[in-house]
Design a protein around this motif. Sequence first.
Motif, PDB file in Angstrom:
ATOM      1  N   SER A 122      -1.504  42.036   4.053  1.00 25.68           N
ATOM      2  CA  SER A 122      -2.794  42.708   4.171  1.00 25.68           C
ATOM      3  C   SER A 122      -3.968  41.787   3.883  1.00 25.68           C
ATOM      4  O   SER A 122      -5.094  42.047   4.307  1.00 25.68           O
ATOM      5  CB  SER A 122      -2.832  43.906   3.216  1.00 25.68           C
ATOM      6  N   VAL A 123      -3.691  40.687   3.191  1.00 26.86           N
ATOM      7  CA  VAL A 123      -4.760  39.761   2.857  1.00 26.86           C
ATOM      8  C   VAL A 123      -5.306  39.067   4.124  1.00 26.86           C
ATOM      9  O   VAL A 123      -6.386  38.502   4.121  1.00 26.86           O
ATOM     10  CB  VAL A 123      -4.245  38.723   1.840  1.00 26.86           C
ATOM     11  N   LEU A 124      -4.532  39.171   5.201  1.00 30.64           N
ATOM     12  CA  LEU A 124      -4.934  38.518   6.458  1.00 30.64           C
ATOM     13  C   LEU A 124      -5.598  39.477   7.446  1.00 30.64           C
ATOM     14  O   LEU A 124      -5.891  39.095   8.578  1.00 30.64           O
ATOM     15  CB  LEU A 124      -3.707  37.888   7.145  1.00 30.64           C
ATOM     16  N   ASN A 125      -5.831  40.731   7.012  1.00 35.44           N
ATOM     17  CA  ASN A 125      -6.427  41.698   7.946  1.00 35.44           C
ATOM     18  C   ASN A 125      -7.800  41.238   8.432  1.00 35.44           C
ATOM     19  O   ASN A 125      -8.162  41.383   9.597  1.00 35.44           O
ATOM     20  CB  ASN A 125      -6.542  43.055   7.274  1.00 35.44           C
ATOM     21  N   GLY A 126      -8.614  40.689   7.532  1.00 30.06           N
ATOM     22  CA  GLY A 126      -9.954  40.209   7.927  1.00 30.06           C
ATOM     23  C   GLY A 126      -9.867  39.077   8.940  1.00 30.06           C
ATOM     24  O   GLY A 126     -10.662  39.004   9.901  1.00 30.06           O
ATOM     25  N   ALA A 127      -8.904  38.153   8.726  1.00 36.23           N
ATOM     26  CA  ALA A 127      -8.722  37.046   9.669  1.00 36.23           C
ATOM     27  C   ALA A 127      -8.286  37.552  11.035  1.00 36.23           C
ATOM     28  O   ALA A 127      -8.763  37.074  12.084  1.00 36.23           O
ATOM     29  CB  ALA A 127      -7.694  36.064   9.115  1.00 36.23           C
ATOM     30  N   TYR A 128      -7.380  38.587  11.033  1.00 31.62           N
ATOM     31  CA  TYR A 128      -6.933  39.154  12.309  1.00 31.62           C
ATOM     32  C   TYR A 128      -8.105  39.798  13.066  1.00 31.62           C
ATOM     33  O   TYR A 128      -8.268  39.647  14.272  1.00 31.62           O
ATOM     34  CB  TYR A 128      -5.827  40.187  12.092  1.00 31.62           C
ATOM     35  N   GLY A 129      -8.947  40.520  12.347  1.00 34.55           N
ATOM     36  CA  GLY A 129     -10.082  41.179  12.994  1.00 34.55           C
ATOM     37  C   GLY A 129     -11.059  40.183  13.582  1.00 34.55           C
ATOM     38  O   GLY A 129     -11.536  40.332  14.715  1.00 34.55           O
ATOM     39  N   SER A 130     -11.381  39.142  12.777  1.00 34.88           N
ATOM     40  CA  SER A 130     -12.300  38.112  13.282  1.00 34.88           C
ATOM     41  C   SER A 130     -11.710  37.376  14.487  1.00 34.88           C
ATOM     42  O   SER A 130     -12.414  37.040  15.462  1.00 34.88           O
ATOM     43  CB  SER A 130     -12.619  37.113  12.170  1.00 34.88           C
ATOM     44  N   LEU A 131     -10.387  37.126  14.438  1.00 33.36           N
ATOM     45  CA  LEU A 131      -9.731  36.425  15.547  1.00 33.36           C
ATOM     46  C   LEU A 131      -9.756  37.270  16.820  1.00 33.36           C
ATOM     47  O   LEU A 131      -9.958  36.768  17.922  1.00 33.36           O
ATOM     48  CB  LEU A 131      -8.291  36.089  15.150  1.00 33.36           C
ATOM     49  N   THR A 132      -9.567  38.594  16.630  1.00 30.03           N
ATOM     50  CA  THR A 132      -9.622  39.498  17.788  1.00 30.03           C
ATOM     51  C   THR A 132     -11.025  39.502  18.404  1.00 30.03           C
ATOM     52  O   THR A 132     -11.187  39.441  19.637  1.00 30.03           O
ATOM     53  CB  THR A 132      -9.222  40.920  17.378  1.00 30.03           C
ATOM     54  N   ASN A 133     -12.053  39.579  17.539  1.00 27.71           N
ATOM     55  CA  ASN A 133     -13.430  39.556  18.043  1.00 27.71           C
ATOM     56  C   ASN A 133     -13.740  38.233  18.754  1.00 27.71           C
ATOM     57  O   ASN A 133     -14.427  38.210  19.776  1.00 27.71           O
ATOM     58  CB  ASN A 133     -14.408  39.760  16.896  1.00 27.71           C
ATOM     59  N   PHE A 134     -13.216  37.147  18.200  1.00 26.94           N
ATOM     60  CA  PHE A 134     -13.432  35.830  18.804  1.00 26.94           C
ATOM     61  C   PHE A 134     -12.787  35.760  20.194  1.00 26.94           C
ATOM     62  O   PHE A 134     -13.373  35.274  21.166  1.00 26.94           O
ATOM     63  CB  PHE A 134     -12.862  34.758  17.882  1.00 26.94           C
ATOM     64  N   SER A 135     -11.574  36.270  20.309  1.00 24.72           N
ATOM     65  CA  SER A 135     -10.873  36.263  21.597  1.00 24.72           C
ATOM     66  C   SER A 135     -11.604  37.115  22.633  1.00 24.72           C
ATOM     67  O   SER A 135     -11.764  36.736  23.789  1.00 24.72           O
ATOM     68  CB  SER A 135      -9.440  36.774  21.413  1.00 24.72           C
ATOM     69  N   THR A 136     -12.092  38.293  22.173  1.00 27.54           N
ATOM     70  CA  THR A 136     -12.828  39.171  23.085  1.00 27.54           C
ATOM     71  C   THR A 136     -14.127  38.516  23.553  1.00 27.54           C
ATOM     72  O   THR A 136     -14.494  38.587  24.730  1.00 27.54           O
ATOM     73  CB  THR A 136     -13.136  40.502  22.389  1.00 27.54           C
ATOM     74  N   ALA A 137     -14.853  37.881  22.631  1.00 22.85           N
ATOM     75  CA  ALA A 137     -16.100  37.212  22.988  1.00 22.85           C
ATOM     76  C   ALA A 137     -15.849  36.069  23.968  1.00 22.85           C
ATOM     77  O   ALA A 137     -16.630  35.839  24.907  1.00 22.85           O
ATOM     78  CB  ALA A 137     -16.792  36.690  21.732  1.00 22.85           C
ATOM     79  N   THR A 138     -14.731  35.348  23.738  1.00 20.98           N
ATOM     80  CA  THR A 138     -14.395  34.262  24.648  1.00 20.98           C
ATOM     81  C   THR A 138     -14.116  34.784  26.050  1.00 20.98           C
ATOM     82  O   THR A 138     -14.597  34.237  27.053  1.00 20.98           O
ATOM     83  CB  THR A 138     -13.183  33.483  24.121  1.00 20.98           C
ATOM     84  N   ARG A 139     -13.343  35.865  26.127  1.00 16.28           N
ATOM     85  CA  ARG A 139     -13.021  36.457  27.424  1.00 16.28           C
ATOM     86  C   ARG A 139     -14.282  36.938  28.141  1.00 16.28           C
ATOM     87  O   ARG A 139     -14.460  36.741  29.354  1.00 16.28           O
ATOM     88  CB  ARG A 139     -12.045  37.618  27.227  1.00 16.28           C
ATOM     89  N   ARG A 140     -15.184  37.563  27.352  1.00 14.28           N
ATOM     90  CA  ARG A 140     -16.435  38.060  27.928  1.00 14.28           C
ATOM     91  C   ARG A 140     -17.308  36.904  28.431  1.00 14.28           C
ATOM     92  O   ARG A 140     -17.894  36.984  29.509  1.00 14.28           O
ATOM     93  CB  ARG A 140     -17.198  38.871  26.884  1.00 14.28           C
ATOM     94  N   ALA A 141     -17.393  35.838  27.647  1.00 14.92           N
ATOM     95  CA  ALA A 141     -18.200  34.676  28.053  1.00 14.92           C
ATOM     96  C   ALA A 141     -17.626  34.033  29.312  1.00 14.92           C
ATOM     97  O   ALA A 141     -18.368  33.630  30.222  1.00 14.92           O
ATOM     98  CB  ALA A 141     -18.260  33.656  26.926  1.00 14.92           C
ATOM     99  N   ILE A 142     -16.298  33.957  29.383  1.00 14.15           N
ATOM    100  CA  ILE A 142     -15.664  33.381  30.577  1.00 14.15           C
ATOM    101  C   ILE A 142     -15.959  34.236  31.802  1.00 14.15           C
ATOM    102  O   ILE A 142     -16.256  33.722  32.892  1.00 14.15           O
ATOM    103  CB  ILE A 142     -14.147  33.231  30.353  1.00 14.15           C
ATOM    104  N   ASP A 143     -15.900  35.549  31.661  1.00 17.39           N
ATOM    105  CA  ASP A 143     -16.194  36.445  32.799  1.00 17.39           C
ATOM    106  C   ASP A 143     -17.629  36.285  33.272  1.00 17.39           C
ATOM    107  O   ASP A 143     -17.914  36.279  34.479  1.00 17.39           O
ATOM    108  CB  ASP A 143     -15.928  37.902  32.400  1.00 17.39           C
ATOM    109  N   GLU A 144     -18.556  36.156  32.317  1.00 14.88           N
ATOM    110  CA  GLU A 144     -19.963  35.992  32.698  1.00 14.88           C
ATOM    111  C   GLU A 144     -20.181  34.669  33.435  1.00 14.88           C
ATOM    112  O   GLU A 144     -20.924  34.594  34.429  1.00 14.88           O
ATOM    113  CB  GLU A 144     -20.846  36.048  31.444  1.00 14.88           C
ATOM    114  N   VAL A 145     -19.553  33.619  32.904  1.00 12.48           N
ATOM    115  CA  VAL A 145     -19.664  32.318  33.577  1.00 12.48           C
ATOM    116  C   VAL A 145     -19.071  32.395  34.985  1.00 12.48           C
ATOM    117  O   VAL A 145     -19.632  31.845  35.954  1.00 12.48           O
ATOM    118  CB  VAL A 145     -18.954  31.237  32.744  1.00 12.48           C
ATOM    119  N   GLN A 146     -17.949  33.097  35.126  1.00  9.29           N
ATOM    120  CA  GLN A 146     -17.306  33.219  36.434  1.00  9.29           C
ATOM    121  C   GLN A 146     -18.186  33.981  37.419  1.00  9.29           C
ATOM    122  O   GLN A 146     -18.333  33.598  38.574  1.00  9.29           O
ATOM    123  CB  GLN A 146     -15.951  33.920  36.291  1.00  9.29           C
ATOM    124  N   ARG A 147     -18.812  35.062  36.932  1.00  6.87           N
ATOM    125  CA  ARG A 147     -19.700  35.833  37.803  1.00  6.87           C
ATOM    126  C   ARG A 147     -20.902  35.001  38.238  1.00  6.87           C
ATOM    127  O   ARG A 147     -21.310  35.028  39.408  1.00  6.87           O
ATOM    128  CB  ARG A 147     -20.165  37.104  37.093  1.00  6.87           C
TER     129      ARG A 147
END
Length: 426
Positions: A122-147
Amino acid sequence: MSLKRRLTGQIAIMMAGVVLLAVTAVVGVRGLHQDFGVALRANEQTRRIYTVGAHVAAAKSFLEHQMQGSAQAELREAVGFFDLFDQSSGFSWVAGTQGDAQKVREAIEKAIGEIGPGSDGSVLNGAYGSLTNFSTATRRAIDEVQRAADERHRVVLGVVILLSGVITGLAGWMGLRLYRGVVLPLEKRIEEKSRELVQSERLASVGYLAAGVAHEINNPLGIIAGYGERALQKLSRDQGGETVEYVKKAVGVMCEESFRCKEITDRLLMLARPGESARRVILLGDLAREVIGVVSALPRFAGRKVVLEGEEGCAVVGNEGEIRQVILNLVVNALEASDGEVRVTVGREEADVVLCVEDEGQGMTAETMGRVFEPFFTMKRGERPGTGLGLSVAHAIVKDHKGRIEAYSEGVDRGSRFVVRMQEVS
């Protein structure tokens, strides 16, 4: 506007269009290069996110087995990946994701400090959440660049297609104007001059023949004058039966010689007549026989032997006056080049009718054969120098009839042979 200025203006317009098209293409290639660089960075960033995620997952597994030291080691490995994302590494984050990356690092460092005896995943829950947000932001940025890249590519492609169409249309329009304003009038002028040249050469040949024919006509005219004068004398002295018989004989001879004069002048006019522009079927052997008959009657060529051989019925389509001019030029040239026999042959080779005029005269060098059809090139010297137009006119006529004329010789003093090939018609 002069032709020079017109061509200069058209070339300047075309060059401007080509430069504009080249600039557009360069901009497009540069944008493609930038997009490619962004794609590489995005791919590398995604790969490192997965690597960091793998270390966090391994750390969670170690915590579940109460292996806190191993878990901290895995998390430090994950933090080490973020250390590679500085300016010295040559790698930069995809635009818009730097803040999320920092949050992931901070969350992992925080988890490392909180791990202790009894710590679980459970001590890693914060790291998992931040990593998920980072992955989502990366995917979103890639889509915008592609468009954005797709839109830029569509714009560049549209501009290139538009410019290409405009330049092509402009080139076609200017080419059409150039053709109508320059090439077409020039072709018509050349065609007119060619016809004038052919006619001038024909008249020159006729004038040449006329001198000999006039001499030949003198003989029957002398006979006519002599018989007429004698008949008048007899009639003035006596009109008896013997005189009547003589006058009858004289009139018969005069009529015969008059018809002979008419035949001579008819043959001369046949050569002078330009003929209709429309083409028709011509028997090449018969036409060659007519020309040889006229030329052989000239006093200058008296006693010379011109032999006609070959097949019957060899037919071509052409202008009779022009083809007659070709044969006349070749036969006269052969007679002037040689004191011996001239041989004219008409035959067939595959789908062609072939007319060959061969002499035993001075022959030609390789250089002469290469220039023999050039206008104003002549080897005739002396009292009757040539104009250098006969063979060039013959060449132009044969070419205009979709045929070809070729010169052959084995060397100086070894004779010459000119071969005309035209398509046979049935």
